[in-house]
Design an enzyme around this catalytic site. Structure first.
Site, PDB file in Angstrom:
ATOM      1  N   ASP A 163      10.926 -38.442  24.725  1.00 57.21           N
ATOM      2  CA  ASP A 163      11.745 -37.860  25.720  1.00 57.21           C
ATOM      3  C   ASP A 163      12.010 -38.606  26.832  1.00 57.21           C
ATOM      4  OD1 ASP A 163      11.966 -36.155  28.161  1.00 57.21           O
ATOM      5  OD2 ASP A 163      10.791 -34.624  27.012  1.00 57.21           O
TER       6      ASP A 163
ATOM      7  N   ASN B 259       7.875 -24.743  25.133  1.00 59.46           N
ATOM      8  CA  ASN B 259       8.385 -23.407  26.047  1.00 59.46           C
ATOM      9  C   ASN B 259       9.360 -22.839  25.427  1.00 59.46           C
ATOM     10  OD1 ASN B 259       7.120 -24.933  28.133  1.00 59.46           O
ATOM     11  ND2 ASN B 259       8.449 -26.280  28.548  1.00 59.46           N
TER      12      ASN B 259
ATOM     13  N   GLN C 172      12.058 -23.429  29.554  1.00 59.47           N
ATOM     14  CA  GLN C 172      13.001 -24.051  28.591  1.00 59.47           C
ATOM     15  C   GLN C 172      14.268 -24.524  29.316  1.00 59.47           C
ATOM     16  OE1 GLN C 172      13.542 -21.726  25.205  1.00 59.47           O
ATOM     17  NE2 GLN C 172      14.367 -23.339  23.742  1.00 59.47           N
TER      18      GLN C 172
ATOM     19  N   HIS D  80      11.940 -26.950  20.219  1.00 54.85           N
ATOM     20  CA  HIS D  80      11.018 -28.174  20.335  1.00 54.85           C
ATOM     21  C   HIS D  80       9.601 -28.284  20.766  1.00 54.85           C
ATOM     22  CE1 HIS D  80      13.305 -27.532  24.198  1.00 54.85           C
ATOM     23  NE2 HIS D  80      12.150 -28.343  24.790  1.00 54.85           N
TER      24      HIS D  80
ATOM     25  N   HIS E 218       6.669 -30.570  22.715  1.00 53.85           N
ATOM     26  CA  HIS E 218       6.465 -31.578  23.528  1.00 53.85           C
ATOM     27  C   HIS E 218       5.172 -32.131  23.118  1.00 53.85           C
ATOM     28  CE1 HIS E 218       9.443 -30.876  26.765  1.00 53.85           C
ATOM     29  NE2 HIS E 218       9.316 -29.868  26.447  1.00 53.85           N
TER      30      HIS E 218
HETATM   31  P1  AMP Z   1      11.978 -28.212  27.859  1.00 53.99           P
HETATM   32  O1  AMP Z   1      12.045 -27.782  29.437  1.00 53.99           O
HETATM   33  O2  AMP Z   1      10.757 -27.581  27.155  1.00 53.99           O
HETATM   34  O3  AMP Z   1      13.214 -27.320  27.173  1.00 53.99           O
HETATM   35  O4  AMP Z   1      12.201 -29.479  27.357  1.00 53.99           O
HETATM   36  C1  AMP Z   1      13.410 -30.434  27.475  1.00 53.99           C
HETATM   37  C2  AMP Z   1      13.036 -31.668  27.355  1.00 53.99           C
HETATM   38  O5  AMP Z   1      13.972 -32.515  26.626  1.00 53.99           O
HETATM   39  C3  AMP Z   1      12.819 -32.421  28.561  1.00 53.99           C
HETATM   40  O6  AMP Z   1      11.424 -32.834  28.875  1.00 53.99           O
HETATM   41  C4  AMP Z   1      13.973 -33.594  28.861  1.00 53.99           C
HETATM   42  O7  AMP Z   1      13.298 -34.668  29.518  1.00 53.99           O
HETATM   43  C5  AMP Z   1      14.260 -33.603  27.396  1.00 53.99           C
HETATM   44  N1  AMP Z   1      15.670 -34.321  27.221  1.00 53.99           N
HETATM   45  C6  AMP Z   1      16.862 -33.478  27.361  1.00 53.99           C
HETATM   46  N2  AMP Z   1      17.779 -34.228  26.802  1.00 53.99           N
HETATM   47  C7  AMP Z   1      17.338 -35.334  26.178  1.00 53.99           C
HETATM   48  C8  AMP Z   1      18.020 -36.290  25.466  1.00 53.99           C
HETATM   49  N3  AMP Z   1      19.146 -36.615  25.453  1.00 53.99           N
HETATM   50  N4  AMP Z   1      16.932 -37.621  24.943  1.00 53.99           N
HETATM   51  C9  AMP Z   1      15.643 -37.327  25.277  1.00 53.99           C
HETATM   52  N5  AMP Z   1      15.138 -36.147  25.912  1.00 53.99           N
HETATM   53  C10 AMP Z   1      15.799 -35.234  26.121  1.00 53.99           C
END
Ligand code: AMP
Ligand code: ZN
Length: 133
Positions: free
Chosen positions: A30, A86, A93, A99, A101
């Site tokens: 992440d 999420n 989300q 996805h 975590h």
């Molecule tokens: P969520 O809030 O559960 O949708 O989590 C999305 C996650 O994706 C967050 O923790 C971001 O830091 C991560 N994220 C978004 N874009 C990228 C990316 N290009 N590479 C790595 N992590 C990402």
């Protein structure tokens, strides 16, 4: 999904710091980690959230999450582990491609992942239970 960032990452169109890959999933670091080694496990096929995921793929998700989490825990000497998933904007989300975590935890990592416990009355808990029966 042509405009989905996780579709592009999962399928290798956009580079990522991949820690695990198989025919169905990619797991990558992440970019905004809650703690060292925070990894996202994503299916290569696009499903927006838990409710859209086919059962067979979800079963694989569980097994794969365990395998990748165990690898992260061992290699990074994590002392604890959070698994977070999420669904929906209201629930935090931000990327609408399913996805999971995988968050290794360490003493003094300064992170707090959780919620504020409610204080329902017995009647309120019973009312919820009644709705679910
Ligand atoms: P969520 O809030 O559960 O949708 O989590 C999305 C996650 O994706 C967050 O923790 C971001 O830091 C991560 N994220 C978004 N874009 C990228 C990316 N290009 N590479 C790595 N992590 C990402
Ligand atoms: Zn996608």
């Amino acid at each position: 999904m042509s405009d989905c960032i996780f579709c592009k990452i999962a399928n290798g169109e956009i580079p990522s710091r991949t820690v695990y890959e198989d025919e169905d999933f990619r797991a990558f670091l992440d970019m905004g980690p809650a703690a060292k080694g925070h990894t996202l496990l994503v299916p290569k096929a696009h499903y927006a959230n838990l409710f859209e995921m086919p059962d067979a793929l979800l079963e694989k998700t569980g097994r794969t999450a365990k395998k990748v989490a165990a690898m992260l825990k061992e290699k990074l000497s994590a002392e604890g582990f959070n698994v977070v998933q999420n669904n929906g904007e209201l629930a935090g989300q931000t990327v609408f491609h399913f996805h999971v975590h995988l968050i290794p935890r360490y003493t003094d990592d300064g992170q707090k992942i959780g919620w504020k416990p409610g204080k329902p009355t017995d009647a309120e808990l019973d009312e919820v239970l009644a709705k679910l029966k």
